[in-house]
Write a protein that holds these residues in place. Structure first.
Motif, PDB file in Angstrom:
ATOM      1  N   VAL A  52       0.618  -1.142   0.050  1.00 15.40           N
ATOM      2  CA  VAL A  52       0.081  -0.030  -0.117  1.00 15.40           C
ATOM      3  C   VAL A  52       1.110   1.232   0.006  1.00 15.40           C
ATOM      4  O   VAL A  52       1.629   1.396   1.057  1.00 15.40           O
ATOM      5  N   THR A  53       0.988   2.061  -1.039  1.00 17.06           N
ATOM      6  CA  THR A  53       1.636   3.170  -1.006  1.00 17.06           C
ATOM      7  C   THR A  53       0.885   4.525  -0.829  1.00 17.06           C
ATOM      8  O   THR A  53      -0.162   4.746  -1.580  1.00 17.06           O
ATOM      9  N   SER A  54       1.430   5.225   0.041  1.00 23.16           N
ATOM     10  CA  SER A  54       0.846   6.536   0.312  1.00 23.16           C
ATOM     11  C   SER A  54       1.642   7.526   0.100  1.00 23.16           C
ATOM     12  O   SER A  54       1.173   8.860   0.190  1.00 23.16           O
ATOM     13  N   THR A  55       3.051   7.416   0.103  1.00 22.34           N
ATOM     14  CA  THR A  55       4.059   8.588   0.172  1.00 22.34           C
ATOM     15  C   THR A  55       4.662   8.710  -1.357  1.00 22.34           C
ATOM     16  O   THR A  55       5.795   9.335  -1.476  1.00 22.34           O
ATOM     17  N   MET A  56       4.465   7.654  -2.235  1.00 21.26           N
ATOM     18  CA  MET A  56       5.125   7.773  -3.569  1.00 21.26           C
ATOM     19  C   MET A  56       4.353   6.972  -4.627  1.00 21.26           C
ATOM     20  O   MET A  56       3.706   6.159  -4.270  1.00 21.26           O
ATOM     21  N   SER A  57       4.581   7.355  -5.997  1.00 24.02           N
ATOM     22  CA  SER A  57       3.934   6.893  -7.141  1.00 24.02           C
ATOM     23  C   SER A  57       4.389   5.486  -6.937  1.00 24.02           C
ATOM     24  O   SER A  57       5.342   5.003  -6.757  1.00 24.02           O
ATOM     25  N   PRO A  58       3.496   4.384  -7.762  1.00 21.98           N
ATOM     26  CA  PRO A  58       3.893   3.183  -7.991  1.00 21.98           C
ATOM     27  C   PRO A  58       5.147   3.089  -8.686  1.00 21.98           C
ATOM     28  O   PRO A  58       5.942   2.173  -8.431  1.00 21.98           O
ATOM     29  N   THR A  59       5.556   4.165  -9.559  1.00 22.85           N
ATOM     30  CA  THR A  59       6.792   4.101 -10.549  1.00 22.85           C
ATOM     31  C   THR A  59       7.836   4.042  -9.581  1.00 22.85           C
ATOM     32  O   THR A  59       8.931   3.604  -9.684  1.00 22.85           O
ATOM     33  N   SER A  60       7.819   5.179  -8.612  1.00 22.97           N
ATOM     34  CA  SER A  60       8.882   5.470  -7.751  1.00 22.97           C
ATOM     35  C   SER A  60       9.010   4.496  -6.773  1.00 22.97           C
ATOM     36  O   SER A  60      10.100   3.926  -6.225  1.00 22.97           O
ATOM     37  N   LEU A  61       7.882   3.713  -6.355  1.00 23.81           N
ATOM     38  CA  LEU A  61       7.968   2.525  -5.561  1.00 23.81           C
ATOM     39  C   LEU A  61       8.734   1.487  -6.165  1.00 23.81           C
ATOM     40  O   LEU A  61       9.840   0.980  -5.238  1.00 23.81           O
ATOM     41  N   ARG A  62       8.403   1.064  -7.183  1.00 19.50           N
ATOM     42  CA  ARG A  62       9.280   0.071  -8.035  1.00 19.50           C
ATOM     43  C   ARG A  62      10.463   0.402  -8.060  1.00 19.50           C
ATOM     44  O   ARG A  62      11.432  -0.501  -7.987  1.00 19.50           O
ATOM     45  N   ASN A  63      10.945   1.439  -8.281  1.00 18.49           N
ATOM     46  CA  ASN A  63      12.506   2.120  -8.284  1.00 18.49           C
ATOM     47  C   ASN A  63      13.193   2.104  -7.296  1.00 18.49           C
ATOM     48  O   ASN A  63      14.033   1.621  -7.032  1.00 18.49           O
ATOM     49  N   ARG A  64      12.371   2.452  -6.031  1.00 17.25           N
ATOM     50  CA  ARG A  64      12.895   2.077  -4.551  1.00 17.25           C
ATOM     51  C   ARG A  64      13.271   0.552  -4.554  1.00 17.25           C
ATOM     52  O   ARG A  64      14.222   0.442  -3.920  1.00 17.25           O
ATOM     53  N   PHE A  65      12.258  -0.367  -4.592  1.00 18.34           N
ATOM     54  CA  PHE A  65      12.653  -1.665  -4.679  1.00 18.34           C
ATOM     55  C   PHE A  65      13.968  -1.924  -5.231  1.00 18.34           C
ATOM     56  O   PHE A  65      14.903  -2.677  -4.949  1.00 18.34           O
ATOM     57  N   LYS A  66      14.164  -1.563  -6.543  1.00 17.14           N
ATOM     58  CA  LYS A  66      14.939  -1.789  -7.397  1.00 17.14           C
ATOM     59  C   LYS A  66      16.275  -1.312  -6.883  1.00 17.14           C
ATOM     60  O   LYS A  66      17.530  -2.026  -6.766  1.00 17.14           O
ATOM     61  N   GLU A  67      16.364  -0.163  -5.986  1.00 18.97           N
ATOM     62  CA  GLU A  67      17.569   0.268  -5.459  1.00 18.97           C
ATOM     63  C   GLU A  67      18.236  -0.912  -4.700  1.00 18.97           C
ATOM     64  O   GLU A  67      19.565  -0.926  -4.148  1.00 18.97           O
ATOM     65  N   PHE A  68      17.451  -1.794  -4.064  1.00 20.56           N
ATOM     66  CA  PHE A  68      17.669  -2.771  -2.956  1.00 20.56           C
ATOM     67  C   PHE A  68      18.142  -4.246  -4.038  1.00 20.56           C
ATOM     68  O   PHE A  68      18.403  -4.979  -3.372  1.00 20.56           O
ATOM     69  N   GLY A  69      17.739  -4.132  -5.156  1.00 25.81           N
ATOM     70  CA  GLY A  69      17.954  -5.348  -6.015  1.00 25.81           C
ATOM     71  C   GLY A  69      16.761  -6.169  -6.094  1.00 25.81           C
ATOM     72  O   GLY A  69      17.000  -7.118  -6.556  1.00 25.81           O
ATOM     73  N   TRP A  70      15.597  -5.489  -5.735  1.00 26.51           N
ATOM     74  CA  TRP A  70      14.338  -6.382  -5.576  1.00 26.51           C
ATOM     75  C   TRP A  70      13.562  -6.010  -7.036  1.00 26.51           C
ATOM     76  O   TRP A  70      12.887  -4.890  -6.817  1.00 26.51           O
ATOM     77  N   TYR A  71      13.519  -6.914  -7.759  1.00 15.59           N
ATOM     78  CA  TYR A  71      12.591  -6.599  -8.988  1.00 15.59           C
ATOM     79  C   TYR A  71      11.367  -7.193  -8.851  1.00 15.59           C
ATOM     80  O   TYR A  71      11.006  -8.280  -9.372  1.00 15.59           O
ATOM     81  N   VAL A  72      10.352  -6.512  -8.134  1.00 10.63           N
ATOM     82  CA  VAL A  72       9.121  -6.887  -7.746  1.00 10.63           C
ATOM     83  C   VAL A  72       8.296  -7.292  -9.333  1.00 10.63           C
ATOM     84  O   VAL A  72       7.289  -8.112  -9.010  1.00 10.63           O
ATOM     85  N   ASP A  73       8.580  -6.527  -9.980  1.00  8.44           N
ATOM     86  CA  ASP A  73       7.513  -6.753 -11.333  1.00  8.44           C
ATOM     87  C   ASP A  73       7.922  -8.276 -11.880  1.00  8.44           C
ATOM     88  O   ASP A  73       7.146  -8.795 -12.778  1.00  8.44           O
ATOM     89  N   GLU A  74       8.863  -9.022 -11.735  1.00  7.03           N
ATOM     90  CA  GLU A  74       9.048 -10.142 -12.130  1.00  7.03           C
ATOM     91  C   GLU A  74       8.143 -11.262 -11.339  1.00  7.03           C
ATOM     92  O   GLU A  74       8.115 -12.342 -11.778  1.00  7.03           O
ATOM     93  N   PHE A  75       7.360 -10.851 -10.379  1.00  7.36           N
ATOM     94  CA  PHE A  75       6.665 -11.482  -9.863  1.00  7.36           C
ATOM     95  C   PHE A  75       5.182 -11.276 -10.141  1.00  7.36           C
ATOM     96  O   PHE A  75       4.734 -10.197  -9.834  1.00  7.36           O
ATOM     97  N   GLU A  76       4.473 -12.489 -10.387  1.00  9.73           N
ATOM     98  CA  GLU A  76       3.183 -12.159 -10.704  1.00  9.73           C
ATOM     99  C   GLU A  76       2.295 -12.069  -9.729  1.00  9.73           C
ATOM    100  O   GLU A  76       1.242 -11.340  -9.585  1.00  9.73           O
TER     101      GLU A  76
END
Ligand SMILES: Nc1nc2c(ncn2[C@@H]2O[C@H](COP(=O)(O)OP(=O)(O)O)[C@@H](O)[C@H]2O)c(=O)[nH]1
Ligand SMILES: [Mg+2]
Lengths: 388, 215
Positions: A52-76
């Motif tokens: 649940v994101t309230s502080t950043m856009s879904p795009t920023s959120l995905r980028n934030r995950f990526k910073e840690f090496g977590w590619y969440v979009d690869e998961f259905e």
């Protein structure tokens, strides 16, 4: 469900379905990574997870995950509750969209759906939801918790100075609370987490220092404290006196290389290093100092002629602005100067603790450690002591 | 702790710079920061109105590049410009993110031995457009305490016409010092107020984005 955070995995084992876990975060500490890491770990397990994101856009959120090496979009099995875009006037094509994030009833409808359709719901910032929708949010949270009989709710909550009512309600509504705090000394020198509460298993309070690594996420580490002082002041004796286990690399009785001990202290494991007193080892002091969290200076209270050297060592090791305390050692000997006399002779500021010790008899040594930890963690840890 | 700003002995770590729209608050604060950072201070600029690039551009026009920026604009307007060593971007809704990044820069200054630090927060009024006064108050309460315990100096711009009296009163509680800016039609003036100091009004003008204070 998994937790995915070092040490917590061992202590809490897992989060049973139907439970809520809250990361209760000091406002100055980067804590959102905790909820993200827990989510990512469970994505890997194949659980259906929603953020649940309230502080950043879904795009920023995905980028934030990526910073840690977590590619969440690869998961259905990953999806987002977008409670942000509408707030800043943007559209969204996430699976779950809150049309008006300031309206609790609309948020409620979406969250309920997300709870029904997922194994894990992570609130990116429960505190922001409260900021936007008001304290009434907590009554809704209570119902979400009831509804989540078969799933888990994990929340990041920034502990701003809300009313005591709000803060205690948040803790009450959580089956487990992990406090994420900062070690303050003018700035934040380090971060730690510890379990404040858990109702599905028994744990002894334990605090862990951590760094946030990119990529990688939360990594635990063991803090270092440096014990320095002139030749023969009693450093080795001191390190041995406070350590549960210590080794010295000694030659001819006085320290050539390092004394190294481990101290179990109020749930922290601390690495204690004694530094060599001889000047030819000075270059390594800065290196040690840059990794340490605090310094203990041991002086021989009967030898004021060594104080200039003591001050020099202090300057070298506290170069990075580390806090320090002074052990006025060998107080059992006649002619030992009193702490206040030493303060005068060495020009030590009033707010630096100088504590009388007899290292050979372990007198005063824990007070020294106490004083240093207080300087480091102050109030913060005192508050989390409920865990023991 | 004191800092000298435009020949004023500013005796508060947290100073509100308040005035009507277009009086020149941002330029005023930028000039203060520019002056101090040019003289060895560490500088952090929190911007809610211009992107990091626009702010950096301004400083670079006056030969200053060594400034840390927290950009609360780019993410809000959906730009995906990346962070750099000295530029961090967060959404204006993310007060925790802003707080964490200010602390990160302070920690970096501290560890490199830099103790003189100046911070600009431009502006609080924008934050108050997105979040309610209570929320902003809690955030500023934590921030002003941190600035004080570090010994840094921070200047926060506020549009005086945008907020009700209660909000202004609440802000005044947080900031010990106030720089008031006024537009008198033919000239602009400012003064500094704190519990123990009250300067005379002095004139200023803005020429080519630089501040000129009349003596
Ligand atoms: N009387 C007395 N002797 C001490 C005390 N602490 C250390 N010593 C002695 O002082 C000498 C030097 O101690 P050591 O720990 O090796 O000093 P270092 O060179 O600083 O590591 C040893 O003989 C210790 O037994 C103390 O509190 N009282
Ligand atoms: Mg020794």
């Amino acid at each position: 469900m998994k937790i995915g955070i070092p040490v917590l995995d061992e202590l809490l084992k897992e989060i049973p379905r139907g439970k809520t876990l809250t990361y209760y975060i000091d406002p100055e500490v980067e804590g959102d990574v905790f909820g993200m890491q827990t989510l990512y770990r469970n994505l890997e397990e194949g659980y259906r997870c929603v953020y649940v994101t309230s502080t950043m856009s879904p795009t920023s959120l995905r980028n934030r995950f990526k910073e840690f090496g977590w590619y969440v979009d690869e998961f259905e099995n990953f999806s987002v509750v977008d409670a942000y875009s509408a707030y800043v006037g943007a559209t969204s094509d996430e699976r779950y969209v809150v049309k008006d994030p300031t309206n609790l009833d609309e948020l409620d409808e979406v969250i309920r759906k997300a709870i029904d359709e997922n194994d894990l719901v992570v609130f990116g910032s429960l505190s922001t939801v409260i900021d936007i929708c008001g304290e009434e949010t907590l009554n809704y949270f209570e119902r979400w918790k009831e509804q989540a009989e078969d799933s888990v709710i994990v929340s990041n909550f920034t502990a701003w100075p809300y009313s005591e009512d709000v803060l205690s309600k948040v803790k009450e509504l959580s089956n487990a609370v992990v406090r994420i705090g900062g070690i303050h000394h003018r700035v934040i020198l380090g971060h730690y987490y510890g379990i404040l509460k858990v109702d599905w298993t028994q744990v002894k309070g334990r605090a862990v220092l951590f760094k946030v690594v990119k990529p990688g996420g939360v990594k635990a580490y063991i803090p270092k404290i440096l014990v320095t002082g002139p030749y023969n002041a009693g450093k080795s004796t001191f390190v041995h006196a406070i350590s549960n286990k210590a080794i010295s690399v000694d030659r001819l009785g006085t320290t050539v290389a390092l004394d190294h001990g481990k101290v179990e202290y109020k749930g922290f494991t601390i690495d204690v290093f004694g530094t060599p007193g001889q000047e030819r080892f000075d270059p390594i002091l800065k290196v040690l100092g840059s990794e340490a969290l605090g310094v203990i200076l041991v002086v021989d209270s009967t030898k004021p002629e060594t104080f200039p050297r003591a001050k020099q060592l202090l300057e070298k090791t506290t170069h990075f602005g580390l806090p320090y305390v002074i052990a006025a050692n060998k107080q059992d000997l006649p002619n030992a100067l009193k702490p206040e006399e030493i303060r005068k002779l060495m020009h030590i500021p009033e707010d630096v603790p100088i504590i009388p010790t007899v290292a050979t008899k372990k007198i005063g040594v824990y007070e020294v450690l106490d004083a240093l930890i207080k300087l480091l963690i102050g109030e913060g840890y005192a508050k989390s002591e409920g865990a023991t | 702790m004191r800092i000298e700003i435009l020949n004023i002995d500013v005796d508060s770590n947290n100073v509100m710079v308040i005035g009507p729209p277009l009086v020149g608050k941002s330029i005023f604060v930028r000039n203060i920061v520019w002056e101090k950072v040019s003289n060895g201070f560490g500088g952090v600029y929190v911007t809610t109105k211009d992107t990091a690039e626009a702010v950096l551009d301004w400083f670079q026009r006056f030969n200053l590049s060594d400034i840390k920026i927290i950009d609360c604009v780019s993410k809000t307007i959906f730009s995906d410009a990346p962070d750099t060593e000295d530029i961090k971007r967060v959404s204006i809704m993310d007060l925790t993110g802003i707080s964490v990044r200010i602390n990160m820069f302070l920690e970096r200054f501290w560890k490199s031995g830099k103790r003189d630090v100046i911070i600009a927060f431009d502006s609080i009024s924008t934050v108050l457009m997105y979040l309610n006064p209570q929320t902003v108050f809690r955030f500023l309460h934590v921030l002003t305490n941190r600035i004080k315990s570090f010994g840094a100096f921070a200047f926060y711009t506020v549009d005086e016409d945008m907020h009700d009296e209660r909000t202004i009163a609440m802000l005044k509680q947080l900031f010990n010092g106030v720089i008031e800016l006024k537009d008198e039609g033919n000239r602009r003036i400012f003064r500094y107020l704190s519990p123990s100091i009250r300067t005379e009004w002095r004139g200023f003008s803005i020429v080519n984005d630089r501040l000129e204070v009349s003596s």
